[in-house]
Design a protein around this motif. Structure first.
Motif, mmCIF file in Angstrom:
data_model
loop_
_atom_site.group_PDB
_atom_site.id
_atom_site.type_symbol
_atom_site.label_atom_id
_atom_site.label_comp_id
_atom_site.label_asym_id
_atom_site.label_seq_id
_atom_site.Cartn_x
_atom_site.Cartn_y
_atom_site.Cartn_z
ATOM 1 N N ILE A 10 0.832 -1.205 0.000
ATOM 2 C CA ILE A 10 0.000 0.000 0.000
ATOM 3 C C ILE A 10 0.867 1.255 0.000
ATOM 4 O O ILE A 10 0.631 2.187 -0.777
ATOM 5 C CB ILE A 10 -0.962 -0.013 1.211
ATOM 6 C CG1 ILE A 10 -1.990 -1.134 1.050
ATOM 7 C CG2 ILE A 10 -1.660 1.341 1.363
ATOM 8 C CD1 ILE A 10 -2.823 -1.405 2.297
ATOM 9 N N ARG A 14 0.955 3.975 -3.054
ATOM 10 C CA ARG A 14 0.608 5.388 -2.839
ATOM 11 C C ARG A 14 1.759 6.297 -3.240
ATOM 12 O O ARG A 14 1.544 7.337 -3.851
ATOM 13 C CB ARG A 14 0.225 5.621 -1.383
ATOM 14 C CG ARG A 14 -1.166 5.137 -1.073
ATOM 15 C CD ARG A 14 -1.616 5.574 0.305
ATOM 16 N NE ARG A 14 -3.038 5.344 0.461
ATOM 17 C CZ ARG A 14 -3.583 4.771 1.512
ATOM 18 N NH1 ARG A 14 -2.824 4.378 2.515
ATOM 19 N NH2 ARG A 14 -4.892 4.602 1.585
ATOM 20 N N GLU A 20 -6.439 5.003 -4.339
ATOM 21 C CA GLU A 20 -6.923 3.972 -3.424
ATOM 22 C C GLU A 20 -7.815 2.948 -4.123
ATOM 23 O O GLU A 20 -7.730 1.760 -3.849
ATOM 24 C CB GLU A 20 -7.685 4.605 -2.264
ATOM 25 C CG GLU A 20 -8.132 3.581 -1.249
ATOM 26 C CD GLU A 20 -8.713 4.182 0.005
ATOM 27 O OE1 GLU A 20 -9.702 3.616 0.488
ATOM 28 O OE2 GLU A 20 -8.175 5.181 0.499
ATOM 29 N N ARG A 24 -6.974 -0.982 -3.984
ATOM 30 C CA ARG A 24 -7.970 -1.903 -3.432
ATOM 31 C C ARG A 24 -8.324 -2.993 -4.443
ATOM 32 O O ARG A 24 -8.365 -4.173 -4.123
ATOM 33 C CB ARG A 24 -9.219 -1.124 -3.028
ATOM 34 C CG ARG A 24 -10.304 -1.964 -2.407
ATOM 35 C CD ARG A 24 -11.543 -1.136 -2.093
ATOM 36 N NE ARG A 24 -11.257 -0.022 -1.210
ATOM 37 C CZ ARG A 24 -11.172 -0.119 0.113
ATOM 38 N NH1 ARG A 24 -11.353 -1.288 0.690
ATOM 39 N NH2 ARG A 24 -10.916 0.945 0.850
ATOM 40 N N LEU A 41 -5.815 0.079 4.635
ATOM 41 C CA LEU A 41 -5.746 1.323 3.866
ATOM 42 C C LEU A 41 -5.878 2.556 4.753
ATOM 43 O O LEU A 41 -5.317 3.608 4.437
ATOM 44 C CB LEU A 41 -6.818 1.330 2.773
ATOM 45 C CG LEU A 41 -6.516 0.417 1.587
ATOM 46 C CD1 LEU A 41 -7.776 0.152 0.776
ATOM 47 C CD2 LEU A 41 -5.440 1.019 0.699
ATOM 48 N N ASP A 42 -6.596 2.431 5.856
ATOM 49 C CA ASP A 42 -6.773 3.568 6.769
ATOM 50 C C ASP A 42 -5.782 3.579 7.926
ATOM 51 O O ASP A 42 -5.814 4.484 8.757
ATOM 52 C CB ASP A 42 -8.193 3.564 7.334
ATOM 53 C CG ASP A 42 -9.217 3.948 6.293
ATOM 54 O OD1 ASP A 42 -8.856 4.625 5.311
ATOM 55 O OD2 ASP A 42 -10.397 3.574 6.460
ATOM 56 N N TRP A 47 -0.630 4.802 5.919
ATOM 57 C CA TRP A 47 -0.966 6.149 5.450
ATOM 58 C C TRP A 47 -0.832 7.128 6.606
ATOM 59 O O TRP A 47 -1.810 7.476 7.262
ATOM 60 C CB TRP A 47 -2.380 6.151 4.910
ATOM 61 C CG TRP A 47 -2.784 7.362 4.147
ATOM 62 C CD1 TRP A 47 -1.980 8.304 3.567
ATOM 63 C CD2 TRP A 47 -4.121 7.778 3.858
ATOM 64 N NE1 TRP A 47 -2.724 9.256 2.944
ATOM 65 C CE2 TRP A 47 -4.046 8.955 3.108
ATOM 66 C CE3 TRP A 47 -5.354 7.259 4.170
ATOM 67 C CZ2 TRP A 47 -5.174 9.638 2.655
ATOM 68 C CZ3 TRP A 47 -6.477 7.933 3.718
ATOM 69 C CH2 TRP A 47 -6.386 9.105 2.976
#
Length: 64
Positions: A10, A14, A20, A24, A41-42, A47
């Motif tokens: 991830i 990025r 995203e 995903r 992802l969160d 991130w």
């Protein structure tokens, strides 16, 4: 716990400018669980808060 290989993927995606949605989809296509992806992802590790942008406060979407 979130897999380090997932976090690394991830982060690298990025950094390469991948959105995203595409990150995903790529992970879903190879079998990753959607709920786990939401968490990953969160996550702060994947991130960092310092790299997040609030578009409303940056002026990009303000009403004129």
């Amino acid at each position: 716990m979130i897999s380090q290989s997932l976090i690394d993927y991830i982060k690298k995606s990025r950094e390469a400018g991948m959105g995203e949605y595409f990150i995903r989809q790529a992970l879903i296509n190879v079998g990753w669980d959607r709920d786990l992806l939401d968490v990953a992802l969160d996550s702060e590790e994947a991130w960092p808060e310092s790299k997040r942008v609030d578009f409303l406060s940056s002026g990009d979407l303000r009403d004129k």
